[in-house]
Design a protein around this motif. Structure first.
Motif, PDB file in Angstrom:
ATOM      1  N   GLU B 345      17.261  13.556   9.719  1.00 49.91           N
ATOM      2  CA  GLU B 345      17.495  14.580  10.348  1.00 49.91           C
ATOM      3  C   GLU B 345      17.423  15.161  11.685  1.00 49.91           C
ATOM      4  OE1 GLU B 345      19.420  18.180   7.830  1.00 49.91           O
ATOM      5  OE2 GLU B 345      20.247  16.453   6.825  1.00 49.91           O
ATOM      6  N   ASN B 346      15.502  15.202  11.291  1.00 51.93           N
ATOM      7  CA  ASN B 346      15.457  16.544  11.637  1.00 51.93           C
ATOM      8  C   ASN B 346      14.237  15.537  13.283  1.00 51.93           C
ATOM      9  OD1 ASN B 346      15.262  18.936  11.420  1.00 51.93           O
ATOM     10  ND2 ASN B 346      15.128  17.782   9.213  1.00 51.93           N
ATOM     11  N   ALA B 347      14.577  14.672  12.782  1.00 58.26           N
ATOM     12  CA  ALA B 347      13.372  13.080  14.029  1.00 58.26           C
ATOM     13  C   ALA B 347      14.155  12.192  14.348  1.00 58.26           C
ATOM     14  CB  ALA B 347      11.895  12.940  13.682  1.00 58.26           C
ATOM     15  N   GLN B 348      13.731  11.846  15.787  1.00 60.06           N
ATOM     16  CA  GLN B 348      14.346  10.490  16.366  1.00 60.06           C
ATOM     17  C   GLN B 348      13.159   9.365  15.960  1.00 60.06           C
ATOM     18  OE1 GLN B 348      15.204  11.141  20.935  1.00 60.06           O
ATOM     19  NE2 GLN B 348      16.548   9.356  20.127  1.00 60.06           N
ATOM     20  N   VAL B 349      13.904   8.467  14.755  1.00 54.63           N
ATOM     21  CA  VAL B 349      12.699   7.229  14.019  1.00 54.63           C
ATOM     22  C   VAL B 349      12.993   6.071  14.908  1.00 54.63           C
ATOM     23  CG1 VAL B 349      12.433   6.056  12.383  1.00 54.63           C
ATOM     24  CG2 VAL B 349      13.029   8.552  12.071  1.00 54.63           C
ATOM     25  N   LYS B 350      11.513   5.433  15.751  1.00 51.28           N
ATOM     26  CA  LYS B 350      11.770   4.122  16.354  1.00 51.28           C
ATOM     27  C   LYS B 350      11.439   3.457  15.388  1.00 51.28           C
ATOM     28  CE  LYS B 350       8.774   3.233  19.451  1.00 51.28           C
ATOM     29  NZ  LYS B 350       7.390   4.391  20.246  1.00 51.28           N
ATOM     30  N   ASN B 351      10.611   3.365  14.126  1.00 53.92           N
ATOM     31  CA  ASN B 351      10.358   2.532  13.848  1.00 53.92           C
ATOM     32  C   ASN B 351       9.770   3.183  12.327  1.00 53.92           C
ATOM     33  OD1 ASN B 351       9.774  -0.432  13.290  1.00 53.92           O
ATOM     34  ND2 ASN B 351       8.484  -0.194  15.200  1.00 53.92           N
ATOM     35  N   MET B 352      10.507   3.029  11.012  1.00 52.61           N
ATOM     36  CA  MET B 352       9.531   2.862   9.963  1.00 52.61           C
ATOM     37  C   MET B 352       9.853   1.501   8.902  1.00 52.61           C
ATOM     38  SD  MET B 352      11.960   5.574   7.341  1.00 52.61           S
ATOM     39  CE  MET B 352      12.645   6.943   8.323  1.00 52.61           C
ATOM     40  N   TYR B 353       8.277   1.916   7.824  1.00 61.00           N
ATOM     41  CA  TYR B 353       7.521   0.343   6.994  1.00 61.00           C
ATOM     42  C   TYR B 353       7.803   1.705   5.766  1.00 61.00           C
ATOM     43  CZ  TYR B 353       5.917  -3.933   5.850  1.00 61.00           C
ATOM     44  OH  TYR B 353       6.068  -5.101   5.602  1.00 61.00           O
ATOM     45  N   GLU B 354       8.025   0.594   4.974  1.00 62.27           N
ATOM     46  CA  GLU B 354       7.405   0.597   3.420  1.00 62.27           C
ATOM     47  C   GLU B 354       6.782  -0.478   2.480  1.00 62.27           C
ATOM     48  OE1 GLU B 354       9.655   2.405   0.303  1.00 62.27           O
ATOM     49  OE2 GLU B 354      11.288   2.550   1.770  1.00 62.27           O
ATOM     50  N   TYR B 355       5.550   0.071   1.727  1.00 60.36           N
ATOM     51  CA  TYR B 355       4.684  -0.960   1.845  1.00 60.36           C
ATOM     52  C   TYR B 355       3.734  -0.355   0.954  1.00 60.36           C
ATOM     53  CZ  TYR B 355       0.765   1.057   5.042  1.00 60.36           C
ATOM     54  OH  TYR B 355       0.647   1.120   5.444  1.00 60.36           O
ATOM     55  N   ARG B 356       2.623  -1.426  -0.109  1.00 62.78           N
ATOM     56  CA  ARG B 356       2.442  -1.507  -0.785  1.00 62.78           C
ATOM     57  C   ARG B 356       1.101  -1.270  -0.648  1.00 62.78           C
ATOM     58  NH1 ARG B 356       4.521  -4.432  -6.699  1.00 62.78           N
ATOM     59  NH2 ARG B 356       6.751  -2.508  -6.287  1.00 62.78           N
ATOM     60  N   ILE B 357      -0.119  -0.663  -0.864  1.00 66.22           N
ATOM     61  CA  ILE B 357      -1.761  -0.548  -0.899  1.00 66.22           C
ATOM     62  C   ILE B 357      -2.015  -1.075  -2.316  1.00 66.22           C
ATOM     63  CG2 ILE B 357      -3.529   0.594  -0.594  1.00 66.22           C
ATOM     64  CD1 ILE B 357      -3.955  -0.064   1.491  1.00 66.22           C
ATOM     65  N   TYR B 358      -3.223  -1.803  -2.455  1.00 69.28           N
ATOM     66  CA  TYR B 358      -3.250  -2.595  -4.245  1.00 69.28           C
ATOM     67  C   TYR B 358      -4.490  -2.553  -4.159  1.00 69.28           C
ATOM     68  CZ  TYR B 358       0.445  -4.782  -4.116  1.00 69.28           C
ATOM     69  OH  TYR B 358       2.051  -5.608  -4.038  1.00 69.28           O
ATOM     70  N   TYR B 359      -5.303  -2.462  -4.885  1.00 71.61           N
ATOM     71  CA  TYR B 359      -6.735  -1.549  -5.593  1.00 71.61           C
ATOM     72  C   TYR B 359      -7.299  -3.147  -6.679  1.00 71.61           C
ATOM     73  CZ  TYR B 359      -5.770   2.402  -3.179  1.00 71.61           C
ATOM     74  OH  TYR B 359      -5.243   3.716  -2.002  1.00 71.61           O
ATOM     75  N   LEU B 388      -1.028 -10.517   3.692  1.00 72.11           N
ATOM     76  CA  LEU B 388      -0.872 -10.409   4.847  1.00 72.11           C
ATOM     77  C   LEU B 388       0.427  -9.745   6.166  1.00 72.11           C
ATOM     78  CD1 LEU B 388      -1.911 -12.108   7.448  1.00 72.11           C
ATOM     79  CD2 LEU B 388      -1.177 -13.728   6.872  1.00 72.11           C
ATOM     80  N   THR B 389       1.744 -10.215   4.853  1.00 73.02           N
ATOM     81  CA  THR B 389       3.355  -9.658   5.911  1.00 73.02           C
ATOM     82  C   THR B 389       2.859  -8.287   6.140  1.00 73.02           C
ATOM     83  OG1 THR B 389       3.802 -10.895   3.853  1.00 73.02           O
ATOM     84  CG2 THR B 389       5.725  -9.914   5.485  1.00 73.02           C
ATOM     85  N   ASP B 390       2.670  -7.094   4.937  1.00 70.91           N
ATOM     86  CA  ASP B 390       2.673  -6.046   5.561  1.00 70.91           C
ATOM     87  C   ASP B 390       1.330  -5.455   6.549  1.00 70.91           C
ATOM     88  OD1 ASP B 390       4.203  -5.146   4.055  1.00 70.91           O
ATOM     89  OD2 ASP B 390       2.318  -5.032   2.338  1.00 70.91           O
ATOM     90  N   TYR B 391       0.066  -5.909   6.608  1.00 74.81           N
ATOM     91  CA  TYR B 391      -1.017  -5.791   7.341  1.00 74.81           C
ATOM     92  C   TYR B 391      -0.284  -6.466   9.246  1.00 74.81           C
ATOM     93  CZ  TYR B 391      -4.747  -6.455   9.956  1.00 74.81           C
ATOM     94  OH  TYR B 391      -5.933  -6.299  11.009  1.00 74.81           O
ATOM     95  N   ASN B 392       0.417  -7.265   8.856  1.00 72.76           N
ATOM     96  CA  ASN B 392       1.446  -8.281  10.407  1.00 72.76           C
ATOM     97  C   ASN B 392       2.609  -6.990  10.909  1.00 72.76           C
ATOM     98  OD1 ASN B 392      -0.131 -10.447  11.151  1.00 72.76           O
ATOM     99  ND2 ASN B 392       1.120 -11.580   9.764  1.00 72.76           N
ATOM    100  N   LYS B 393       3.156  -5.854   9.788  1.00 72.70           N
ATOM    101  CA  LYS B 393       4.020  -5.603  10.790  1.00 72.70           C
ATOM    102  C   LYS B 393       3.024  -3.915  11.320  1.00 72.70           C
ATOM    103  CE  LYS B 393       7.418  -3.488  11.062  1.00 72.70           C
ATOM    104  NZ  LYS B 393       8.342  -4.314  11.808  1.00 72.70           N
ATOM    105  N   LEU B 394       2.320  -3.898  10.398  1.00 72.94           N
ATOM    106  CA  LEU B 394       1.083  -2.355  10.442  1.00 72.94           C
ATOM    107  C   LEU B 394       0.830  -3.030  12.375  1.00 72.94           C
ATOM    108  CD1 LEU B 394       0.168  -1.479   7.820  1.00 72.94           C
ATOM    109  CD2 LEU B 394       1.572  -0.296   8.573  1.00 72.94           C
TER     110      LEU B 394
END
Lengths: 255, 682
Positions: B345-359, B388-394
């Motif tokens: 609503e408040n900004a123009q999104v260019k890219n958005m990504y959801e992922y997880r960090i494991y411990y 690796l997939t998440d990392y490559n996306k980032l």
């Protein structure tokens, strides 16, 4: 003896068309090697102007000055400094020593300007200081020594580079009579023993009596010329006084 | 009559004091423009932090006034000394001391008012330039136009004239106190007092070197202690040693010059050394204090400026390191809907990504940071893992190429500043034990993916996707080591890139989307059980725009004020040097005249004048360079974790460049005027 300096019909004017002052009005004379020549005259007679012209500090309006057959009135501006340091030695009335330098350094200064090798400089400086009796004060600064010693230092500076001619402008002017006598004796020695040619401007008859020849100037012209020859100094001194008396009203200027 | 005389005198003096005049005018211009900024609403509206700007400027103005007072006082003292004979003659002619003081006051008032008026005129333009620079920093449009704040003029006038009048008052008192004799013979008074005790000076010189080097060594040791969070008791003594060292250095350097060039005849008689060194040594001897103060000031500017720049760089780098993306959100559950709605609503999104960090359990990499400022990670007991997939996306989002991994390989991605340490570690033991499998470290990457406690703490291990499943099954993970783990072994992340940078308001709005949970906490205090509720935020939201705006305000304030102070410092001190040289040019003219009569070439004389002034300007710089650079390097070690050594060197270069530019202008102006004074026919 060879002619060292030849002054040929020089004139020096000041002022503009309507109001010309002739400081020098057609003076000619010759100085031979080894002479101690004096130039006398009252204030305004043109003697300092004459000295300045020979010293290349001032330009002549017309006429020529030859030193060793070289016309110094024709020397280009950029070569003047070189000519001066190689051919002329100066002794000024107010010493013109540098306060920041020691006596020794003041003498050495002229040699460094002439780009003499460093070893030579030291040797020459000490040698000349011994001859002029100032070796004890070499490490002092000008403000720590007397006027007579300062002028002896200036004389040493004038002769150390063995110039063709030494130009002295009222060298005793700022000295007491005892120091003046000492200085003149030294100049006489420089002239006789070291074979220096000296041209001295003065209005003091005592100083003049040490010279071998004297030119008297009046209103920019040579008024009279006397030579000492084999005469005693005392006798020569009286002769000078006589000429000064002849110079007329101006004698009041003379001590 | 008196007025006429004054004005004529002021005019005649102008030549020697033109540099002083210009400096005062520029100082007024700076003062006025900064006061204008302080009262400007355009600027205080930019950011909450800039509202404090005016407070700082008023504070700094006090320092500026002190410097100005020093400069004006010094110059007036000089003027008085130079004209002592003239004033003595007036007194002999029967003028009252009061009248002479009036002449002097009137003259200086004329100069002061003129400088003030010109300064305000210049300041109007300077204000426009400074404002547009600030506006630019905040990406705001700005229309250049003439604005004029009476409040700023008033403030500047009060500052300036109070200083000016106080100094004048002091001079008047001095005039009234001195006797005719002193006035007439003042010139003879400060005659040379050339070095007498060479041996003593040599000892002083050596002592100064010991003090300065000792000070630096101690300071270096103290910085180590600060880095190790220990108490640094000797930092003040070290600074005192440095200051005393500087003073002694300039006292002793004379003897060094004398020893090196004047005691050795073959050196002394080379070229024109003798004359130059004598001029110089006689000067330094009488002016040790001025030169030492000048040198200390330069040192202050140099070190202060460097620290300011270092600090700014550190803030900037921290933002760059923490925020590879505009928005960073972290949560314990995978429901980001509220955030996404608000953002879209408040900004123009260019890219958005959801992922997880494991411990996972600590693999030992943390030991690589043992010797750095990040050593505390070793105690965390866990390592962060990305697939690796998440990392490559980032990587793709920050504009880097994809990488590939074999089934038994991992890659470690680290912050740039610690890459070397991790590499060193990997060279020694290049395999890691993850979920009972032996993984080979394929390489170390330093792509900036936000590793200041977002995507891992300073580093993260990138594993093949197949390994992630095994990690999730792992039982031994230290799950509750940290609040963030919340028993799951992983955490949800959302990163967003927007077309344009966001604002402080955007951040506040986004923060409101956070789920807040109230939790009961029971604690035993003094044998009694106390229960209270706290608000727990399971989620974390960070927005680059808001942080940048704050940092930028800090940056603007710090760098503008540092620039303001440093400029006036340099100008004031360079002016002092210029005035000293120029007002002494009469004395020098006599010396150079003699040299000319003795037959020195004009070209050589000009060269000597250049050398002399160059020396004179260069000598106060020796210390700031030789002490300034090492101290900056030492100080920078406290922040080295955030910035690289190249940046430190670049900073030194910038500070030095600006400094040399301003100083150089003064040097050239002095040389030209000095040369003119010497050439001038009698």
């Amino acid at each position: 003896m060879e002619t060292l300096l030849k002054v040929d019909q020089i004139q020096k004017y000041y002022g503009n068309k309507d109001n010309i002052t002739k400081a020098i009005d057609g003076i000619s004379f010759e100085v031979e090697e080894g002479e101690f020549i004096g130039i006398m005259g009252a204030s305004g007679s043109g003697k300092t102007t004459l000295l300045n012209c020979i010293a290349t500090i001032d330009n002549v309006s017309s006429g020529h000055i030859y030193l060793n057959k070289r016309d110094i009135t024709e020397i280009k501006e950029k070569d003047i400094a070189k000519f001066r340091r190689e051919n002329l030695g100066f002794i000024f009335q107010d010493f013109n020593l540098l306060d920041t330098l020691t006596i020794e350094e003041n003498i050495a200064l002229i040699l460094t300007i002439n780009k003499i090798s460093e070893k030579e400089i030291d040797k020459k400086t000490i040698e000349i200081a011994k001859k002029l009796g100032i070796e004890d004060i070499l490490n002092k600064y000008p403000y720590q020594v007397s006027g007579g010693q300062k002028q002896r230092c200036a004389s040493a500076r004038a002769i150390v580079n063995s110039p063709k001619i030494i130009l002295a402008d009222e060298p005793t002017g700022a000295l007491d009579s005892k120091s003046a006598r000492q200085l003149l004796e030294i100049m006489e020695e420089m002239n006789k023993k070291m074979k220096a040619t000296i041209l001295m401007v003065t209005h003091d008859p005592l100083s003049a009596s040490y010279c071998s020849k004297i030119l008297f100037l009046k209103d920019g012209k040579i008024f009279n010329k006397i030579e000492r020859g084999e005469k005693e100094r005392k006798q020569f001194y009286n002769e000078i006084l006589d000429v000064l008396a002849l110079l007329g009203g101006d004698t009041r200027d003379v001590r | 009559m008196l007025g006429k005389l004054s004005i004529r005198n002021a005019k005649r003096q102008a030549k020697d004091y033109i540099i002083y005049f210009i400096t005062v005018a520029i100082s007024v211009a700076l003062m006025f423009s900064f006061n204008s900024i302080a009262v400007s609403e355009d600027i205080s509206d930019l950011s909450t932090m800039l509202k404090d700007f005016s407070k700082y400027i008023t504070g700094i103005s006090v320092a500026i006034i002190l410097i100005m007072a020093w400069l004006i006082n010094y110059t007036m003292k000089f003027m008085l000394e130079k004209r002592s004979k003239e004033f003595g003659t007036y007194q002999i002619l029967g003028l009252e001391k009061k009248d002479i003081a009036n002449i002097f006051t009137l003259e200086n008032m004329v100069i002061g008012i003129l400088a003030f008026v010109i300064g305000i005129g210049l300041g109007v333009f300077l204000y426009q330039i400074l404002t547009s620079i600030i506006m630019n920093l905040f990406n705001q449009p700005y229309q250049i136009g003439i604005t004029f704040s009476l409040e700023a003029v008033g403030k500047t006038a009060v500052f300036f004239f109070i200083t000016f009048i106080l100094v004048l008052w002091n001079c008047r008192r001095k005039i009234k106190k001195t006797k005719v004799y002193d006035l007439l013979y003042a010139e003879k008074k400060n005659e040379n007092n050339i070095i007498k005790n060479i041996k003593g000076n040599a000892i002083i010189f050596i002592l100064s070197l010991i003090l300065m080097i000792g000070g630096l060594v101690i300071a270096n040791g103290e910085v180590d202690k600060i880095n190790a969070n220990e108490k640094a008791d000797y930092i003040v003594p070290a600074i005192i040693m440095l200051i005393i060292g500087v003073f002694l250095f300039y006292k002793g350097i004379t003897s060094f010059l004398v020893k090196r060039y004047l005691d050795n005849k073959s050196r002394k008689y080379k070229k024109n050394n003798m004359f130059l060194y004598r001029n110089l040594t006689s000067k330094i001897n009488t002016m040790t204090i001025t030169i030492s103060i000048t040198a200390l000031m330069f040192m202050l500017i140099f070190i202060g400026g460097n620290i300011a720049l270092l600090y700014n760089n550190m803030l900037n780098n921290e933002i760059e390191m923490s925020f590879p993306f505009e928005i960073l959100i972290q949560s314990n559950d995978d429901d980001f809907t509220k955030y996404k709605e608000y953002i879209e609503e408040n900004a123009q999104v260019k890219n958005m990504y959801e992922y997880r960090i494991y411990y996972i359990n600590n693999t030992g990499i943390a030991n690589a940071l043992k010797d750095t400022n990040f050593r505390n990670v070793a105690s965390y007991g866990y390592d962060s893992v990305l697939s690796l997939t998440d990392y490559n996306k980032l990587r793709e989002m920050v504009g880097a190429d994809k990488i590939e991994l074999q089934d038994n390989e991992v890659v470690v991605n680290t912050l740039k500043t610690v890459k070397g340490n991790v590499e060193e570690y990997a060279n020694k033991s290049n395999s890691l034990q993850i979920a009972d499998r032996n993984m080979k470290i394929k390489g170390i990457e330093d792509e900036n993916i936000g590793q200041v406690s977002f995507n891992g703490d300073y580093y993260a291990i990138i594993v093949p996707d197949s390994l992630i499943e095994e990690i999730s099954k792992e039982d031994e993970i230290v799950r509750n080591e940290n609040e963030r783990l919340s028993g799951k072994g992983y955490i949800y992340k959302l990163v967003v890139e927007t077309e344009e940078t966001t604002s402080e308001e955007f951040y506040e709005g986004l923060e409101d989307c956070m789920d807040k949970e109230e939790r009961q906490v029971t604690e035993v205090v003094n044998g009694e059980e106390i229960t209270y509720t706290i608000e727990v935020e399971d989620e974390r939201v960070e927005v680059k725009g808001a942080r940048t705006s704050q940092t930028r305000s800090m940056y603007t304030i710090v760098s503008f004020l540092a620039f303001y102070l440093a400029l006036i410092f340099v100008m004031a001190t360079a002016t002092l040097l210029a005035i000293q040289q120029l007002s002494d040019s009469e004395k020098y003219k006599y010396r150079y005249d003699i040299l000319q009569k003795l037959g020195m070439d004009k070209k050589d004389i000009n060269k000597m004048i250049l050398k002399q002034i160059l020396f004179y300007f260069a000598i106060p710089m020796i210390i700031p360079i030789f002490i300034g650079i090492p101290t900056t390097l030492i100080v920078s070690r406290t922040v080295l974790s955030a910035i690289t050594i190249e940046e430190v060197i670049r900073n030194i270069g910038i500070i030095f460049g600006i400094f040399i530019l301003v100083y150089g202008i003064y040097f050239i102006a002095t040389y030209i005027q000095f040369d003119r004074n010497i050439e001038e026919k009698r």
